[in-house]
Design a protein around this motif. Structure first.
Motif, mmCIF file in Angstrom:
data_model
loop_
_atom_site.group_PDB
_atom_site.id
_atom_site.type_symbol
_atom_site.label_atom_id
_atom_site.label_comp_id
_atom_site.label_asym_id
_atom_site.label_seq_id
_atom_site.Cartn_x
_atom_site.Cartn_y
_atom_site.Cartn_z
ATOM 1 N N PRO A 155 0.834 -1.197 0.000
ATOM 2 C CA PRO A 155 0.000 0.000 0.000
ATOM 3 C C PRO A 155 0.873 1.253 0.000
ATOM 4 C CG PRO A 155 -0.707 -1.550 1.696
ATOM 5 C CD PRO A 155 0.610 -2.038 1.176
ATOM 6 N N THR A 156 0.326 2.353 -0.481
ATOM 7 C CA THR A 156 1.063 3.624 -0.437
ATOM 8 C C THR A 156 1.111 4.123 1.000
ATOM 9 O OG1 THR A 156 -0.914 4.990 -0.724
ATOM 10 C CG2 THR A 156 0.195 4.211 -2.747
ATOM 11 N N PRO A 157 2.069 5.008 1.313
ATOM 12 C CA PRO A 157 2.089 5.600 2.658
ATOM 13 C C PRO A 157 0.765 6.285 2.999
ATOM 14 C CG PRO A 157 4.147 6.071 1.522
ATOM 15 C CD PRO A 157 3.233 5.434 0.510
ATOM 16 N N GLU A 158 0.157 6.928 2.018
ATOM 17 C CA GLU A 158 -1.122 7.611 2.253
ATOM 18 C C GLU A 158 -2.227 6.608 2.607
ATOM 19 O OE1 GLU A 158 1.405 10.099 -0.438
ATOM 20 O OE2 GLU A 158 0.780 7.998 -0.475
ATOM 21 N N GLN A 159 -2.213 5.457 1.955
ATOM 22 C CA GLN A 159 -3.198 4.422 2.291
ATOM 23 C C GLN A 159 -3.009 3.928 3.717
ATOM 24 O OE1 GLN A 159 -2.414 1.864 -1.182
ATOM 25 N NE2 GLN A 159 -4.618 1.932 -1.623
ATOM 26 N N ASN A 160 -1.764 3.699 4.114
ATOM 27 C CA ASN A 160 -1.524 3.215 5.471
ATOM 28 C C ASN A 160 -1.920 4.243 6.523
ATOM 29 O OD1 ASN A 160 -0.705 0.531 5.164
ATOM 30 N ND2 ASN A 160 1.405 1.098 4.737
ATOM 31 N N VAL A 161 -1.709 5.530 6.255
ATOM 32 C CA VAL A 161 -2.131 6.578 7.197
ATOM 33 C C VAL A 161 -3.655 6.553 7.342
ATOM 34 C CG1 VAL A 161 -2.330 9.086 7.524
ATOM 35 C CG2 VAL A 161 -0.125 8.078 6.909
ATOM 36 N N SER A 162 -4.355 6.500 6.218
ATOM 37 C CA SER A 162 -5.826 6.472 6.254
ATOM 38 C C SER A 162 -6.347 5.190 6.895
ATOM 39 C CB SER A 162 -6.393 6.621 4.842
ATOM 40 O OG SER A 162 -6.150 7.912 4.345
ATOM 41 N N LEU A 163 -5.708 4.069 6.586
ATOM 42 C CA LEU A 163 -6.112 2.796 7.174
ATOM 43 C C LEU A 163 -5.964 2.833 8.688
ATOM 44 C CD1 LEU A 163 -6.968 -0.206 6.801
ATOM 45 C CD2 LEU A 163 -4.519 -0.735 6.601
ATOM 46 N N SER A 164 -4.849 3.330 9.152
ATOM 47 C CA SER A 164 -4.592 3.426 10.590
ATOM 48 C C SER A 164 -5.651 4.282 11.273
ATOM 49 C CB SER A 164 -3.189 3.986 10.817
ATOM 50 O OG SER A 164 -2.909 4.050 12.188
ATOM 51 N N TRP A 165 -5.963 5.435 10.665
ATOM 52 C CA TRP A 165 -6.977 6.328 11.237
ATOM 53 C C TRP A 165 -8.346 5.649 11.255
ATOM 54 C CZ3 TRP A 165 -11.466 8.248 9.017
ATOM 55 C CH2 TRP A 165 -12.153 9.188 9.790
ATOM 56 N N LEU A 166 -8.737 5.024 10.131
ATOM 57 C CA LEU A 166 -10.055 4.409 10.032
ATOM 58 C C LEU A 166 -10.209 3.263 11.025
ATOM 59 C CD1 LEU A 166 -12.811 4.159 8.654
ATOM 60 C CD2 LEU A 166 -11.701 2.771 6.875
ATOM 61 N N ILE A 167 -9.210 2.420 11.124
ATOM 62 C CA ILE A 167 -9.296 1.295 12.061
ATOM 63 C C ILE A 167 -9.382 1.797 13.494
ATOM 64 C CG2 ILE A 167 -7.966 -0.625 13.056
ATOM 65 C CD1 ILE A 167 -7.209 -1.397 10.188
ATOM 66 N N ALA A 168 -8.581 2.784 13.850
ATOM 67 C CA ALA A 168 -8.631 3.340 15.210
ATOM 68 C C ALA A 168 -10.022 3.885 15.524
ATOM 69 C CB ALA A 168 -7.575 4.427 15.377
ATOM 70 N N GLU A 169 -10.614 4.588 14.560
ATOM 71 C CA GLU A 169 -11.949 5.155 14.762
ATOM 72 C C GLU A 169 -13.014 4.063 14.880
ATOM 73 O OE1 GLU A 169 -12.903 8.439 15.183
ATOM 74 O OE2 GLU A 169 -10.755 8.881 15.279
ATOM 75 N N LEU A 170 -12.935 3.046 14.040
ATOM 76 C CA LEU A 170 -13.908 1.954 14.097
ATOM 77 C C LEU A 170 -13.778 1.163 15.397
ATOM 78 C CD1 LEU A 170 -13.693 0.686 10.407
ATOM 79 C CD2 LEU A 170 -15.672 1.820 11.467
ATOM 80 N N ILE A 171 -12.563 0.918 15.818
ATOM 81 C CA ILE A 171 -12.331 0.201 17.080
ATOM 82 C C ILE A 171 -12.967 0.953 18.242
ATOM 83 C CG2 ILE A 171 -10.530 -0.314 18.774
ATOM 84 C CD1 ILE A 171 -8.779 -1.257 16.478
ATOM 85 N N GLU A 172 -12.735 2.264 18.288
ATOM 86 C CA GLU A 172 -13.276 3.068 19.387
ATOM 87 C C GLU A 172 -14.802 3.152 19.314
ATOM 88 O OE1 GLU A 172 -12.998 7.542 21.328
ATOM 89 O OE2 GLU A 172 -12.038 7.148 19.407
ATOM 90 N N THR A 173 -15.317 3.432 18.137
ATOM 91 C CA THR A 173 -16.755 3.654 17.988
ATOM 92 C C THR A 173 -17.560 2.378 18.199
ATOM 93 O OG1 THR A 173 -16.276 5.402 16.380
ATOM 94 C CG2 THR A 173 -18.534 4.558 16.436
ATOM 95 N N LEU A 174 -17.100 1.266 17.626
ATOM 96 C CA LEU A 174 -17.861 0.014 17.666
ATOM 97 C C LEU A 174 -17.377 -0.939 18.751
ATOM 98 C CD1 LEU A 174 -18.141 -0.531 13.813
ATOM 99 C CD2 LEU A 174 -19.862 0.422 15.354
ATOM 100 N N ARG A 175 -16.376 -0.512 19.518
ATOM 101 C CA ARG A 175 -15.818 -1.318 20.620
ATOM 102 C C ARG A 175 -15.346 -2.683 20.144
ATOM 103 N NH1 ARG A 175 -20.618 0.714 24.175
ATOM 104 N NH2 ARG A 175 -19.752 2.682 24.878
ATOM 105 N N ILE A 176 -14.574 -2.648 19.082
ATOM 106 C CA ILE A 176 -13.976 -3.865 18.529
ATOM 107 C C ILE A 176 -12.631 -4.081 19.211
ATOM 108 C CG2 ILE A 176 -13.056 -4.941 16.429
ATOM 109 C CD1 ILE A 176 -14.982 -3.076 14.861
ATOM 110 N N GLU A 177 -12.326 -5.318 19.550
ATOM 111 C CA GLU A 177 -11.026 -5.615 20.146
ATOM 112 C C GLU A 177 -9.942 -5.483 19.080
ATOM 113 O OE1 GLU A 177 -10.929 -9.232 22.495
ATOM 114 O OE2 GLU A 177 -13.121 -9.170 22.598
ATOM 115 N N ARG A 178 -8.847 -4.819 19.419
ATOM 116 C CA ARG A 178 -7.769 -4.593 18.444
ATOM 117 C C ARG A 178 -7.226 -5.903 17.878
ATOM 118 N NH1 ARG A 178 -5.632 -0.246 16.751
ATOM 119 N NH2 ARG A 178 -3.624 -0.253 15.720
#
Length: 200
Positions: A155-178
């Motif tokens: 993946p591009t660096p930009e994809q990894n930055v967005s992926l990291s942000w999206l996963i962190a937000e989904l984990i927090e919002t939906l209470r998914i275990e990391r």
């Protein structure tokens, strides 16, 4: 934290809605995990084109090469993005000897197909997250034929930055275990290089 409407649509500045009812299946009542994929296509538009076909498979989000994030399906709807699931019991060797023996018998009896049926009859967390309870995230990314196998590009660096942000937000919002965030081949029988260089 993300705001998610009753329809399962995310309202966030970084996420663009580009929804495809053609990839949505039945209701998703619980979310227990996230599965990270790569499209195998060169562009977001090629994936969007494939999503227009009735009965197409797809994921809930797509991250383009420039890091743009698109929501492509409601978070209240199942999409078919995982495929046949591996046995958590056999992969982690973390269940009882009886459960391990049952999984091995299913595999011997009917191969991957029978093992998948056996696993889907289990309740999470005895099995990996599947289509019924996992959010899928696609990264636009091609694979090349190395002669012996197909190898996905990083993946591009930009994809990894967005992926990291999206996963962190989904984990927090939906209470998914990391620990319940996986690369596609970790939970299904897919190319081992898919999403191998994804970072979150």
């Amino acid at each position: 934290m993300l705001y998610i409407s009753e329809q399962g649509h995310v309202d966030a500045e970084r996420i663009q809605l580009k929804l495809f009812a053609t990839i949505e299946r039945g209701p998703m009542l619980n979310v227990h995990g996230i599965v990270v994929h790569q499209t195998g296509g060169a562009t977001a538009s090629s994936t969007f084109n494939s999503y227009q076909n009735v009965g197409a498979n797809g994921a809930h989000f797509l991250i383009d090469r420039d890091g743009d994030i698109y929501q492509t399906a409601s978070l209240t709807r199942v999409t078919h993005h995982v495929g046949r699931i591996r046995s958590r019991c056999l992969e982690t060797v973390s269940c009882t000897p009886v459960a391990i023996a049952e999984s091995r018998r299913a595999l011997r009896r009917g191969g991957v197909l029978e093992l998948d049926r056996h696993e889907r009859n289990k309740a999470w967390p005895a099995r990996f997250p599947s289509n019924s309870d996992a959010i899928g995230i696609e990264l636009v990314g091609m694979y090349r034929d190395s002669g012996k196998e197909q190898v996905y590009e990083a993946p591009t660096p930009e994809q990894n930055v967005s992926l990291s942000w999206l996963i962190a937000e989904l984990i927090e919002t939906l209470r998914i275990e990391r620990r319940e965030v996986y690369r596609h081949p970790e939970v299904s029988y897919k190319n081992a290089t898919e999403a191998s260089a994804a970072r979150w």
